[in-house]
Motif scaffolding. Structure first.
Motif, PDB file in Angstrom:
ATOM      1  N   ASP A 117       0.835  -1.211   0.000  1.00  0.00           N
ATOM      2  CA  ASP A 117       0.000   0.000   0.000  1.00  0.00           C
ATOM      3  C   ASP A 117       0.865   1.254   0.000  1.00  0.00           C
ATOM      4  O   ASP A 117       0.564   2.231  -0.692  1.00  0.00           O
ATOM      5  N   LEU A 118       1.932   1.246   0.779  1.00  0.00           N
ATOM      6  CA  LEU A 118       2.838   2.389   0.828  1.00  0.00           C
ATOM      7  C   LEU A 118       3.502   2.615  -0.528  1.00  0.00           C
ATOM      8  O   LEU A 118       3.605   3.747  -0.997  1.00  0.00           O
ATOM      9  N   ALA A 119       3.934   1.541  -1.175  1.00  0.00           N
ATOM     10  CA  ALA A 119       4.571   1.662  -2.491  1.00  0.00           C
ATOM     11  C   ALA A 119       3.590   2.247  -3.506  1.00  0.00           C
ATOM     12  O   ALA A 119       3.955   3.138  -4.291  1.00  0.00           O
ATOM     13  N   ILE A 120       2.365   1.781  -3.483  1.00  0.00           N
ATOM     14  CA  ILE A 120       1.353   2.316  -4.396  1.00  0.00           C
ATOM     15  C   ILE A 120       1.097   3.787  -4.086  1.00  0.00           C
ATOM     16  O   ILE A 120       0.985   4.614  -4.988  1.00  0.00           O
ATOM     17  N   GLY A 121       1.040   4.129  -2.822  1.00  0.00           N
ATOM     18  CA  GLY A 121       0.840   5.527  -2.430  1.00  0.00           C
ATOM     19  C   GLY A 121       1.969   6.430  -2.901  1.00  0.00           C
ATOM     20  O   GLY A 121       1.733   7.550  -3.343  1.00  0.00           O
ATOM     21  N   VAL A 122       3.200   5.935  -2.823  1.00  0.00           N
ATOM     22  CA  VAL A 122       4.345   6.731  -3.275  1.00  0.00           C
ATOM     23  C   VAL A 122       4.270   6.953  -4.783  1.00  0.00           C
ATOM     24  O   VAL A 122       4.510   8.065  -5.275  1.00  0.00           O
ATOM     25  N   ILE A 123       3.924   5.920  -5.523  1.00  0.00           N
ATOM     26  CA  ILE A 123       3.830   6.037  -6.984  1.00  0.00           C
ATOM     27  C   ILE A 123       2.720   7.011  -7.368  1.00  0.00           C
ATOM     28  O   ILE A 123       2.910   7.901  -8.210  1.00  0.00           O
ATOM     29  N   ILE A 124       1.559   6.873  -6.757  1.00  0.00           N
ATOM     30  CA  ILE A 124       0.455   7.788  -7.048  1.00  0.00           C
ATOM     31  C   ILE A 124       0.814   9.203  -6.598  1.00  0.00           C
ATOM     32  O   ILE A 124       0.502  10.178  -7.269  1.00  0.00           O
ATOM     33  N   GLY A 125       1.490   9.330  -5.468  1.00  0.00           N
ATOM     34  CA  GLY A 125       1.916  10.641  -4.987  1.00  0.00           C
ATOM     35  C   GLY A 125       2.876  11.319  -5.951  1.00  0.00           C
ATOM     36  O   GLY A 125       2.790  12.518  -6.185  1.00  0.00           O
ATOM     37  N   ALA A 126       3.790  10.539  -6.528  1.00  0.00           N
ATOM     38  CA  ALA A 126       4.731  11.113  -7.503  1.00  0.00           C
ATOM     39  C   ALA A 126       3.978  11.596  -8.740  1.00  0.00           C
ATOM     40  O   ALA A 126       4.266  12.678  -9.262  1.00  0.00           O
ATOM     41  N   ALA A 127       3.020  10.801  -9.203  1.00  0.00           N
ATOM     42  CA  ALA A 127       2.242  11.213 -10.375  1.00  0.00           C
ATOM     43  C   ALA A 127       1.412  12.458 -10.051  1.00  0.00           C
ATOM     44  O   ALA A 127       1.331  13.389 -10.856  1.00  0.00           O
ATOM     45  N   PHE A 128       0.801  12.485  -8.874  1.00  0.00           N
ATOM     46  CA  PHE A 128       0.022  13.652  -8.465  1.00  0.00           C
ATOM     47  C   PHE A 128       0.926  14.867  -8.325  1.00  0.00           C
ATOM     48  O   PHE A 128       0.546  15.979  -8.679  1.00  0.00           O
ATOM     49  N   GLY A 129       2.150  14.652  -7.839  1.00  0.00           N
ATOM     50  CA  GLY A 129       3.112  15.739  -7.710  1.00  0.00           C
ATOM     51  C   GLY A 129       3.442  16.362  -9.048  1.00  0.00           C
ATOM     52  O   GLY A 129       3.568  17.581  -9.167  1.00  0.00           O
ATOM     53  N   ARG A 130       3.558  15.531 -10.076  1.00  0.00           N
ATOM     54  CA  ARG A 130       3.823  16.058 -11.418  1.00  0.00           C
ATOM     55  C   ARG A 130       2.652  16.887 -11.925  1.00  0.00           C
ATOM     56  O   ARG A 130       2.838  17.919 -12.578  1.00  0.00           O
ATOM     57  N   ILE A 131       1.441  16.422 -11.643  1.00  0.00           N
ATOM     58  CA  ILE A 131       0.255  17.169 -12.070  1.00  0.00           C
ATOM     59  C   ILE A 131       0.215  18.527 -11.383  1.00  0.00           C
ATOM     60  O   ILE A 131      -0.001  19.559 -12.016  1.00  0.00           O
ATOM     61  N   VAL A 132       0.434  18.532 -10.072  1.00  0.00           N
ATOM     62  CA  VAL A 132       0.406  19.793  -9.327  1.00  0.00           C
ATOM     63  C   VAL A 132       1.556  20.695  -9.760  1.00  0.00           C
ATOM     64  O   VAL A 132       1.384  21.909  -9.901  1.00  0.00           O
ATOM     65  N   GLU A 133       2.729  20.114 -10.010  1.00  0.00           N
ATOM     66  CA  GLU A 133       3.874  20.907 -10.472  1.00  0.00           C
ATOM     67  C   GLU A 133       3.563  21.570 -11.815  1.00  0.00           C
ATOM     68  O   GLU A 133       3.864  22.743 -12.025  1.00  0.00           O
ATOM     69  N   SER A 134       2.929  20.834 -12.717  1.00  0.00           N
ATOM     70  CA  SER A 134       2.546  21.410 -14.006  1.00  0.00           C
ATOM     71  C   SER A 134       1.491  22.496 -13.814  1.00  0.00           C
ATOM     72  O   SER A 134       1.555  23.548 -14.462  1.00  0.00           O
ATOM     73  N   LEU A 135       0.534  22.255 -12.929  1.00  0.00           N
ATOM     74  CA  LEU A 135      -0.496  23.263 -12.638  1.00  0.00           C
ATOM     75  C   LEU A 135       0.164  24.548 -12.145  1.00  0.00           C
ATOM     76  O   LEU A 135      -0.164  25.648 -12.611  1.00  0.00           O
ATOM     77  N   VAL A 136       1.102  24.412 -11.243  1.00  0.00           N
ATOM     78  CA  VAL A 136       1.759  25.584 -10.676  1.00  0.00           C
ATOM     79  C   VAL A 136       2.639  26.279 -11.711  1.00  0.00           C
ATOM     80  O   VAL A 136       2.520  27.485 -11.933  1.00  0.00           O
ATOM     81  N   ASN A 137       3.529  25.514 -12.368  1.00  0.00           N
ATOM     82  CA  ASN A 137       4.494  26.116 -13.292  1.00  0.00           C
ATOM     83  C   ASN A 137       3.867  26.609 -14.592  1.00  0.00           C
ATOM     84  O   ASN A 137       4.294  27.629 -15.127  1.00  0.00           O
ATOM     85  N   ASP A 138       2.891  25.883 -15.108  1.00  0.00           N
ATOM     86  CA  ASP A 138       2.364  26.191 -16.434  1.00  0.00           C
ATOM     87  C   ASP A 138       1.101  27.047 -16.425  1.00  0.00           C
ATOM     88  O   ASP A 138       0.779  27.672 -17.432  1.00  0.00           O
ATOM     89  N   ILE A 139       0.382  27.055 -15.328  1.00  0.00           N
ATOM     90  CA  ILE A 139      -0.885  27.790 -15.299  1.00  0.00           C
ATOM     91  C   ILE A 139      -0.884  28.914 -14.267  1.00  0.00           C
ATOM     92  O   ILE A 139      -1.189  30.057 -14.589  1.00  0.00           O
ATOM     93  N   ILE A 140      -0.514  28.626 -13.024  1.00  0.00           N
ATOM     94  CA  ILE A 140      -0.657  29.620 -11.959  1.00  0.00           C
ATOM     95  C   ILE A 140       0.494  30.630 -11.956  1.00  0.00           C
ATOM     96  O   ILE A 140       0.267  31.840 -11.882  1.00  0.00           O
ATOM     97  N   MET A 141       1.749  30.157 -12.037  1.00  0.00           N
ATOM     98  CA  MET A 141       2.891  31.074 -11.969  1.00  0.00           C
ATOM     99  C   MET A 141       2.917  32.100 -13.104  1.00  0.00           C
ATOM    100  O   MET A 141       3.273  33.251 -12.859  1.00  0.00           O
TER     101      MET A 141
END
Length: 139
Positions: free
Chosen positions: A16-40
């Motif tokens: 479960d932890l491994a799956i959470g880390v993988i999903i967290g990394a993917a979610f992190g990329r989405i949020v990073e793109s949201l911040v860098n490409d849209i909000i900033m």
């Protein structure tokens, strides 16, 4: 020892932890793109400032105008990059707050849904039938 490691690695919590880390990394990329490409870009347009290329050269020979070029020329104090990362953190923290709040709201709604009354136990049903039969015979 290998068998013990195998039991540990295949426990539900570890998977479960491994799956959470993988999903967290993917979610992190989405949020990073949201911040860098849209909000900033909006923040930069409102203030007329692009934070990422603000720096102070620590060597006297730095003549670059962008952070990437300046880092090639020597040591720099990239305070603009720090500001960008700090703003990114605040936005990511706020988005995660909204996600957790939404999940908690959904969980609370599930708890508040009215539950159908449980079926009466067999002995209660049997006693009710006996009571009804006795009422019919006395009337």
């Amino acid at each position: 020892m290998l068998e013990e490691f195998k039991k540990f690695a295949l426990k539900g919590n570890v998977v479960d932890l491994a799956i959470g880390v993988i999903i967290g990394a993917a979610f992190g990329r989405i949020v990073e793109s949201l911040v860098n490409d849209i909000i900033m870009p909006f923040i930069g347009a409102l203030g007329g400032v692009d934070f990422s290329n603000h720096f102070i050269g620590l060597n006297s020979g730095i003549t670059a105008t962008t952070l990437a070029e300046a880092r090639k020329q020597g040591a720099v104090l990239a305070y603009g990059n720090f500001i960008t990362i700090a703003v990114n953190f605040m936005i990511i923290a706020f988005v995660l707050f909204l996600v957790v709040k939404g999940i908690n709201r959904l969980a609370q709604q599930k708890k508040e849904e009215p539950k159908a009354p449980a079926a009466p136990a067999e002995d209660v049903v049997l006693l009710s039938e006996i009571r009804d039969l006795l009422k019919q015979k006395t009337v």
